[in-house]
Design an enzyme around this catalytic site. Structure first.
Site, PDB file in Angstrom:
ATOM      1  N   HIS A  46     -11.650  70.486  77.433  1.00  0.00           N
ATOM      2  CA  HIS A  46     -11.560  69.490  78.499  1.00  0.00           C
ATOM      3  C   HIS A  46     -12.276  70.066  79.719  1.00  0.00           C
ATOM      4  CE1 HIS A  46      -9.500  65.851  79.892  1.00  0.00           C
ATOM      5  NE2 HIS A  46      -9.373  66.458  81.060  1.00  0.00           N
TER       6      HIS A  46
ATOM      7  N   HIS B  58      -4.857  66.454  84.367  1.00  0.00           N
ATOM      8  CA  HIS B  58      -3.814  65.569  84.911  1.00  0.00           C
ATOM      9  C   HIS B  58      -2.467  65.731  84.207  1.00  0.00           C
ATOM     10  CE1 HIS B  58      -6.665  63.678  87.487  1.00  0.00           C
ATOM     11  NE2 HIS B  58      -7.366  63.128  86.516  1.00  0.00           N
TER      12      HIS B  58
HETATM   13 FE   LIG Z   1      -9.512  65.133  82.781  1.00  0.00          FE
END
Ligand SMILES: [Fe+2]
Length: 252
Positions: free
Chosen positions: A143, A60
């Site tokens: 991530h 994001h």
């Molecule tokens: Fe994420």
């Protein structure tokens, strides 16, 4: 960390927690701080002021437009290294721990179910070489969605970095460990934010979207706030980890 409840928990408790746990360096994954998606310069600065030494991002990263101009000058914020080679910002940063030792922080994104320009295994060797030139202690935030990919990365980097810490799935896993080569690892460090939710989002909104398929604006939940993370101990002269333990603290 997730949304305003997560940020408030960090602002209220991180300082004290750092003292209690004798923390020399703290990395926060901050890509969900702005109402659950993205980060703004102002919120990043608040996290740094609240006691984070470095911030990592993820899928994001670009949700808030104002980050684009700001990121190149943000020397304690790392976005995934395997975005486009022309993307603003950097995937490797070096910041100082409490005692003045340099700590390299790498942000890297998994390839399964996430969009990135290059596969993480393709560039991780070069990143680790670059990080090693500036610091003994190297923390990799991986991530990623899939447990298999996170475990594979942790194994692949064993003996070359201090820790490979998984983020993105928001559910703390029970596999905190130090691998044989001295690299600490956990598949997911967990979520600092509201746990009475669907990974941070108000449950009824997430369920409605899943049941009906109709897009709906997600809102952060606010119940059962916890600080979650992982505490890694290491020898700063070698960068090898000596202990790794999941942390879970309710925030009333
Ligand atoms: Fe994420």
């Amino acid at each position: 960390m997730f949304g305003t409840p997560g940020r408030r928990a960090v602002e209220e408790r991180l300082d004290g927690l750092r003292d209690e746990l004798d923390v020399d360096f703290c990395v926060v994954n901050g890509e969900n701080v702005a109402d659950g998606v993205g980060i703004t310069p102002r919120l990043a600065e608040r996290l740094l002021a609240a006691g984070a030494d470095a911030i990592t991002l993820g899928n994001h990263t670009w949700r808030r437009r104002e980050i684009v101009e700001w990121l190149p000058g943000a020397d304690r914020v790392a976005r995934p290294a395997n975005l486009s080679r022309y993307a603003p910002g950097r995937g490797l940063i070096v910041a100082e721990a409490r005692g003045g030792e340099p700590v390299a922080v790498v942000s890297l994104m998994g390839s399964l179910f996430l969009e990135n320009a290059r596969g993480p295994f393709e560039l991780v060797d070069e990143l680790v070489d670059d990080a090693s030139a500036s610091a003994q202690v190297i923390v990799v935030d991986f991530h990623a969605e899939a447990t298999s990919e996170k475990i594979a990365m942790a194994r692949y980097l064993d003996g070359r970095v201090t820790a490979v810490l998984g983020t993105h799935t928001h559910v703390q896993t029970s596999d905190a460990r130090v691998q044989p080569g001295g690299t600490a690892a956990i598949t997911d460090a967990g979520m600092t934010g509201p746990h009475d939710s669907v990974i941070g989002v108000r449950a009824e909104l997430a369920i409605s979207r899943m049941r009906t398929g109709v897009p709906i604006r997600f809102q952060p939940a606010d119940g059962d706030v916890r600080i979650e993370g992982v505490l890694v101990e290491c020898d700063p002269s070698t960068g090898r980890a000596t202990a790794c333990e999941a942390v879970r603290v309710p925030v009333p």
